[in-house]
Motif scaffolding. Structure first.
Motif, short mmCIF file in Angstrom:
data_model
loop_
_atom_site.label_atom_id
_atom_site.label_comp_id
_atom_site.label_asym_id
_atom_site.label_seq_id
_atom_site.Cartn_x
_atom_site.Cartn_y
_atom_site.Cartn_z
N GLY A 125 61.08 21.38 16.50
CA GLY A 125 59.85 20.65 16.77
C GLY A 125 59.32 20.08 15.48
O GLY A 125 59.37 20.73 14.42
N TYR A 126 58.80 18.85 15.53
CA TYR A 126 58.33 18.16 14.33
C TYR A 126 56.83 17.89 14.39
O TYR A 126 56.34 17.34 15.39
N VAL A 127 56.12 18.25 13.32
CA VAL A 127 54.72 17.86 13.14
C VAL A 127 54.69 16.75 12.10
O VAL A 127 55.19 16.91 10.99
N ILE A 128 54.09 15.63 12.47
CA ILE A 128 54.06 14.45 11.61
C ILE A 128 52.67 14.27 11.02
O ILE A 128 51.68 14.21 11.76
N ASN A 129 52.60 14.22 9.70
CA ASN A 129 51.34 14.00 8.97
C ASN A 129 50.25 14.98 9.40
O ASN A 129 49.06 14.64 9.38
N ASN A 131 49.32 15.76 12.14
CA ASN A 131 48.48 15.07 13.12
C ASN A 131 49.10 14.99 14.51
O ASN A 131 48.39 14.94 15.51
N LEU A 132 50.44 14.96 14.59
CA LEU A 132 51.12 14.78 15.86
C LEU A 132 52.28 15.76 15.95
O LEU A 132 53.05 15.92 15.00
N TYR A 133 52.41 16.39 17.11
CA TYR A 133 53.49 17.36 17.33
C TYR A 133 54.39 16.89 18.45
O TYR A 133 53.94 16.62 19.57
N HIS A 134 55.69 16.80 18.16
CA HIS A 134 56.73 16.55 19.16
C HIS A 134 57.56 17.81 19.24
O HIS A 134 58.31 18.15 18.32
N PRO A 135 57.48 18.57 20.36
CA PRO A 135 58.16 19.87 20.42
C PRO A 135 59.63 19.81 20.82
O PRO A 135 60.30 20.84 20.82
N GLY A 136 60.14 18.59 21.16
CA GLY A 136 61.48 18.54 21.73
C GLY A 136 61.50 19.26 23.06
O GLY A 136 60.54 19.19 23.84
N ASP A 137 62.57 20.00 23.34
CA ASP A 137 62.67 20.75 24.59
C ASP A 137 62.27 22.20 24.35
O ASP A 137 63.10 23.12 24.37
N SER A 138 60.99 22.39 24.13
CA SER A 138 60.47 23.71 23.82
C SER A 138 58.97 23.69 24.01
O SER A 138 58.33 22.64 23.90
N PHE A 139 58.41 24.86 24.29
CA PHE A 139 56.96 25.02 24.33
C PHE A 139 56.47 25.86 23.16
O PHE A 139 55.42 26.51 23.25
#
Length: 219
Positions: A125-129, A131-139
């Motif tokens: 999962g990636y947190v950008i700046n 400010n934004l979190y994209h977890p992929g296929d995960s919670f």
């Protein structure tokens, strides 16, 4: 920072002339999303998050483009595209790195369980700046920071609606937007989004539907 949603889990981020794309998969408009991109982040190996042929072709054509993926995926891609291997990097969980225009923090480590007979693969999962979190296929909920914006996997073979709601309420983000929604019909998606909107609102999260091609400025 501007976010543009593409079909399923692919999003494009633009900040001060720099472009970062997450999960350009085979359900997504890969060429459009990656146009001008300097950085590509891949959460895991599944084709709906990484269209290998199209992404590697664009990587070969774009000298400045860098790609980050879980170590096993990065190794596979280097073998498939040796000429671009120096621009393909392993992303490990619990790390931080900087790319043009963006700071990245990584979380998680494995894909959510689909079924005990189906092997679990690596997922970042990636947190950008911050400010934004994209977890992929995960919670997986990032620890040690709060993010204002979260991308929510709305529907998947590995989830149920109750888990989607629990993820949103645990994140406590100010804003939530959908990803991983290609498996739902136009009639089914609003049903899930209604629950996310209602219960997210109880915990201070404003949910907004985005269709492919929609953009939003992230505060």
């Amino acid at each position: 920072m501007q976010l543009t949603k593409y079909t399923h889990s692919c999003v494009r981020l633009e900040e001060n002339g720099h472009i970062l794309v997450i999960d350009p998969g085979n359900f997504s408009e890969v060429e459009q999303a990656l146009d001008g991109a300097t950085t590509v982040l891949v959460t895991h190996e599944h084709a709906d998050h990484l269209d290998r042929d199209r992404v590697l072709a664009l990587l070969a054509e774009t000298d400045g483009m860098q790609l980050y993926a879980p170590a096993s995926v990065a190794a596979e891609l280097r073998a498939l595209a040796p000429a671009a291997s120096a621009r393909i990097h392993a992303a490990e969980p619990e790390t931080e790195f900087v790319v043009p225009g963006f700071s990245i923090r990584t979380f998680g480590g494995q894909h959510a369980l689909i079924h005990p007979h189906i092997p679990v693969v690596a997922n970042i999962g990636y947190v950008i700046n911050d400010n934004l979190y994209h977890p992929g296929d995960s919670f997986i909920v990032p620890h040690g920071l709060m993010v204002k914006n979260v991308l929510v996997p709305i529907h998947a073979p590995w989830s149920k609606t109750a888990e989607v709601i629990d993820f949103v309420t645990a994140m406590r983000a100010e804003h939530a937007y959908p990803i991983h929604d290609a498996g739902l019909s136009d009639r089914g998606l609003p049903l899930v989004e209604k629950h996310v909107t209602l219960f997210g609102g109880h915990y201070g999260t404003s949910y907004r539907h985005l269709s492919p091609g929609d953009s939003v400025e992230l505060a």
